[in-house]
Scaffold this motif. Structure first.
Motif, PDB file in Angstrom:
ATOM      1  N   LEU A  42       5.485  41.072 -10.197  1.00 35.62           N
ATOM      2  CA  LEU A  42       5.656  40.786 -11.623  1.00 35.62           C
ATOM      3  C   LEU A  42       6.353  39.445 -11.826  1.00 35.62           C
ATOM      4  CD1 LEU A  42       6.729  44.371 -12.772  1.00 35.62           C
ATOM      5  CD2 LEU A  42       4.534  43.261 -13.198  1.00 35.62           C
ATOM      6  N   LYS A  43       7.265  39.118 -10.934  1.00 34.46           N
ATOM      7  CA  LYS A  43       7.948  37.813 -11.039  1.00 34.46           C
ATOM      8  C   LYS A  43       6.963  36.668 -10.798  1.00 34.46           C
ATOM      9  CE  LYS A  43      12.027  37.469 -11.633  1.00 34.46           C
ATOM     10  NZ  LYS A  43      12.703  37.387 -12.943  1.00 34.46           N
TER      11      LYS A  43
ATOM     12  N   VAL B 211       7.216  38.459 -19.112  1.00 30.89           N
ATOM     13  CA  VAL B 211       6.439  39.667 -18.794  1.00 30.89           C
ATOM     14  C   VAL B 211       6.979  40.814 -19.631  1.00 30.89           C
ATOM     15  CG1 VAL B 211       5.974  41.398 -17.006  1.00 30.89           C
ATOM     16  CG2 VAL B 211       5.825  38.977 -16.443  1.00 30.89           C
TER      17      VAL B 211
ATOM     18  N   ILE C  72       4.898  53.790 -14.134  1.00 34.39           N
ATOM     19  CA  ILE C  72       5.978  53.507 -13.178  1.00 34.39           C
ATOM     20  C   ILE C  72       6.596  54.783 -12.624  1.00 34.39           C
ATOM     21  CG2 ILE C  72       8.255  52.448 -12.948  1.00 34.39           C
ATOM     22  CD1 ILE C  72       7.181  50.071 -14.474  1.00 34.39           C
TER      23      ILE C  72
ATOM     24  N   GLU D  93       5.321  35.883 -13.940  1.00 35.75           N
ATOM     25  CA  GLU D  93       6.163  35.064 -14.825  1.00 35.75           C
ATOM     26  C   GLU D  93       5.921  33.589 -14.548  1.00 35.75           C
ATOM     27  OE1 GLU D  93      10.219  36.245 -14.244  1.00 35.75           O
ATOM     28  OE2 GLU D  93      10.189  37.615 -15.940  1.00 35.75           O
TER      29      GLU D  93
ATOM     30  N   LEU E  16       9.442  50.001  -5.194  1.00 42.29           N
ATOM     31  CA  LEU E  16       9.216  49.271  -6.445  1.00 42.29           C
ATOM     32  C   LEU E  16       9.610  47.801  -6.351  1.00 42.29           C
ATOM     33  CD1 LEU E  16      10.213  51.796  -9.249  1.00 42.29           C
ATOM     34  CD2 LEU E  16       7.940  50.972  -8.655  1.00 42.29           C
ATOM     35  N   GLU E  17      10.349  47.462  -5.320  1.00 43.14           N
ATOM     36  CA  GLU E  17      10.759  46.059  -5.217  1.00 43.14           C
ATOM     37  C   GLU E  17       9.547  45.158  -5.018  1.00 43.14           C
ATOM     38  OE1 GLU E  17      14.144  45.328  -2.705  1.00 43.14           O
ATOM     39  OE2 GLU E  17      13.711  43.171  -2.664  1.00 43.14           O
TER      40      GLU E  17
ATOM     41  N   ILE F 294      17.225  46.068  -9.694  1.00 41.83           N
ATOM     42  CA  ILE F 294      17.374  44.668  -9.279  1.00 41.83           C
ATOM     43  C   ILE F 294      18.441  44.020 -10.137  1.00 41.83           C
ATOM     44  CG2 ILE F 294      16.174  42.448  -9.117  1.00 41.83           C
ATOM     45  CD1 ILE F 294      14.884  44.415  -7.301  1.00 41.83           C
TER      46      ILE F 294
ATOM     47  N   ILE G 124      15.042  50.119 -13.921  1.00 44.63           N
ATOM     48  CA  ILE G 124      13.853  50.676 -13.267  1.00 44.63           C
ATOM     49  C   ILE G 124      13.701  50.164 -11.843  1.00 44.63           C
ATOM     50  CG2 ILE G 124      11.336  50.649 -13.312  1.00 44.63           C
ATOM     51  CD1 ILE G 124      11.419  51.214 -16.214  1.00 44.63           C
ATOM     52  N   PHE G 125      13.947  48.881 -11.633  1.00 49.48           N
ATOM     53  CA  PHE G 125      13.705  48.305 -10.320  1.00 49.48           C
ATOM     54  C   PHE G 125      14.975  48.202  -9.487  1.00 49.48           C
ATOM     55  CE2 PHE G 125       9.326  47.409 -10.974  1.00 49.48           C
ATOM     56  CZ  PHE G 125       9.178  47.115 -12.317  1.00 49.48           C
TER      57      PHE G 125
ATOM     58  N   TYR H  56      17.926  37.542  -7.607  1.00 48.71           N
ATOM     59  CA  TYR H  56      16.634  36.872  -7.603  1.00 48.71           C
ATOM     60  C   TYR H  56      16.742  35.415  -8.003  1.00 48.71           C
ATOM     61  CZ  TYR H  56      13.485  40.238  -5.861  1.00 48.71           C
ATOM     62  OH  TYR H  56      12.813  41.063  -5.002  1.00 48.71           O
TER      63      TYR H  56
ATOM     64  N   SER I 295      10.600  44.115 -22.424  1.00 48.03           N
ATOM     65  CA  SER I 295      10.551  42.965 -21.534  1.00 48.03           C
ATOM     66  C   SER I 295      10.989  43.344 -20.121  1.00 48.03           C
ATOM     67  CB  SER I 295      11.470  41.880 -22.103  1.00 48.03           C
ATOM     68  OG  SER I 295      11.809  40.962 -21.106  1.00 48.03           O
ATOM     69  N   LEU I 296      10.487  42.664 -19.134  1.00 47.31           N
ATOM     70  CA  LEU I 296      10.860  42.908 -17.738  1.00 47.31           C
ATOM     71  C   LEU I 296      12.356  42.716 -17.544  1.00 47.31           C
ATOM     72  CD1 LEU I 296      10.118  43.394 -14.751  1.00 47.31           C
ATOM     73  CD2 LEU I 296       9.628  40.947 -14.557  1.00 47.31           C
TER      74      LEU I 296
ATOM     75  N   LEU J 260       6.663  45.663  -6.287  1.00 46.30           N
ATOM     76  CA  LEU J 260       6.059  45.518  -7.613  1.00 46.30           C
ATOM     77  C   LEU J 260       6.820  44.477  -8.416  1.00 46.30           C
ATOM     78  CD1 LEU J 260       4.116  46.346  -9.889  1.00 46.30           C
ATOM     79  CD2 LEU J 260       5.663  48.236 -10.427  1.00 46.30           C
ATOM     80  N   TYR J 261       8.128  44.557  -8.320  1.00 42.25           N
ATOM     81  CA  TYR J 261       8.972  43.598  -9.054  1.00 42.25           C
ATOM     82  C   TYR J 261       8.639  42.178  -8.633  1.00 42.25           C
ATOM     83  CZ  TYR J 261      13.172  41.370 -10.897  1.00 42.25           C
ATOM     84  OH  TYR J 261      14.036  40.548 -11.569  1.00 42.25           O
ATOM     85  N   ARG J 262       8.471  41.976  -7.330  1.00 42.15           N
ATOM     86  CA  ARG J 262       8.160  40.612  -6.840  1.00 42.15           C
ATOM     87  C   ARG J 262       6.819  40.141  -7.381  1.00 42.15           C
ATOM     88  NH1 ARG J 262       8.340  41.668  -1.211  1.00 42.15           N
ATOM     89  NH2 ARG J 262      10.287  42.731  -0.888  1.00 42.15           N
TER      90      ARG J 262
END
Lengths: 97, 187
Positions: A33-34, A5, A16, A37, A26-27, B178, B175-176, B183, B167-168, A29-31
């Motif tokens: 986006l994952k 991504v 953002i 992937e 935002l977490e 994380i 940003i996140f 994960y 890239s993420l 959103l992160y999930r």
């Protein structure tokens, strides 16, 4: 994880920060986006017309993550993240680049 | 009126913003009607830079011209005001109105106290301006146009940078907030 991504700069600079400012976690959103992937086609829908080649995924209430998929290079390019109308407006403009 | 912007505008931009042609701007500058206050002309082909206040003046002169006030009459009023009232830039700092016969001028700040500040700018000539110059509307329209222009510049800059993709993985921490370790464990 099959796809990479990536974001265009406008998403990082405009979309953002705007989401952050609105207080959305935002977490989540992160999930989402994952998930892209793993499989960008699973929870998204293809768009048509001006936004052909764009896929959209619902996120949060009323938000859309709009992206393009490159299956050859295994890339998901995020072109806009915003409320429904704004997201589509931005995607239309940005997909030219 | 304060200068709303600290940036300068060249002749072409002022022309597109106000509707006055480049030739008109050149002529008005030569006649000392509206001159760029940031960078004056220094001969043929030189750059001129106008301030926000100058642009308001250009738009005001254009408004007067559209209402068939001749350049000599406008100049007459401005020269009188400049020479007699110590107003260096009378158009953008005064309310211009008319009773159908005389030009009446009042400083913007004292507009409500207008009865104490009536001036007839046509003591030197027969100057009649039968309307109020809508300075407020002119200023707002220029302000809005400049804001829109700035937004377009920012958008163009942003689009230029869109060729740089991120890239993420590269931003998930920043940003996140994380950690990718968390994960990968959850997955």
């Amino acid at each position: 994880m099959e796809y990479q991504v990536i974001f265009i700069q406008s998403v990082l600079k405009d979309d953002i920060p705007k989401i952050k400012k609105s207080g959305i976690n935002l977490e989540t959103l992160y999930r989402s986006l994952k998930k892209l992937e793993r499989n960008p086609y699973g929870s998204s829908r293809a768009k048509s017309g001006d936004l052909s080649n764009i896929r959209g995924m619902d996120w949060n209430k009323g938000y859309r993550v709009l992206f393009m998929v490159d299956d050859i290079n295994k890339i998901v390019k995020i072109v806009s993240i915003d409320c429904h109308d704004e997201a589509y407006k931005k995607a239309k403009r940005r997909k030219q680049d | 009126m304060s200068n709303n912007y600290e940036i300068a505008f060249n002749t072409n931009f002022v022309s597109s913003l106000t509707g006055a042609s480049v030739a008109q701007l050149n002529a008005w500058d030569k006649k000392d009607l509206v001159s760029p206050s940031i960078l004056k002309s220094s001969g043929r082909g030189s750059v001129r830079l106008y301030s926000f206040k100058d642009i308001i003046e250009v738009k005001t002169v254009l408004y007067l011209r559209t209402n068939n006030i001749s350049i000599p009459k406008i100049k007459l009023a401005i020269d009188y005001l400049k020479n007699n009232l110590d107003y260096r830039a009378p158009l953008s700092e005064l309310v211009l109105l008319s009773n159908g016969k005389d030009v009446l001028c009042a400083p913007q700040s004292k507009y409500n106290d207008i009865s104490a500040k009536w001036l007839a700018a046509n003591k030197h000539g027969q100057l009649v301006m039968p309307f109020v110059v809508p300075l407020g509307a002119i200023t707002q329209s220029i302000d809005a146009a400049i804001k829109k222009y700035n937004e377009r510049i920012e958008e163009a800059e942003s689009n230029k940078n869109d060729k740089d993709l991120v890239s993420l993985k590269d931003i998930e921490g920043e940003i996140f907030g994380i950690s990718s370790n968390i994960y990968s464990k959850r997955a």
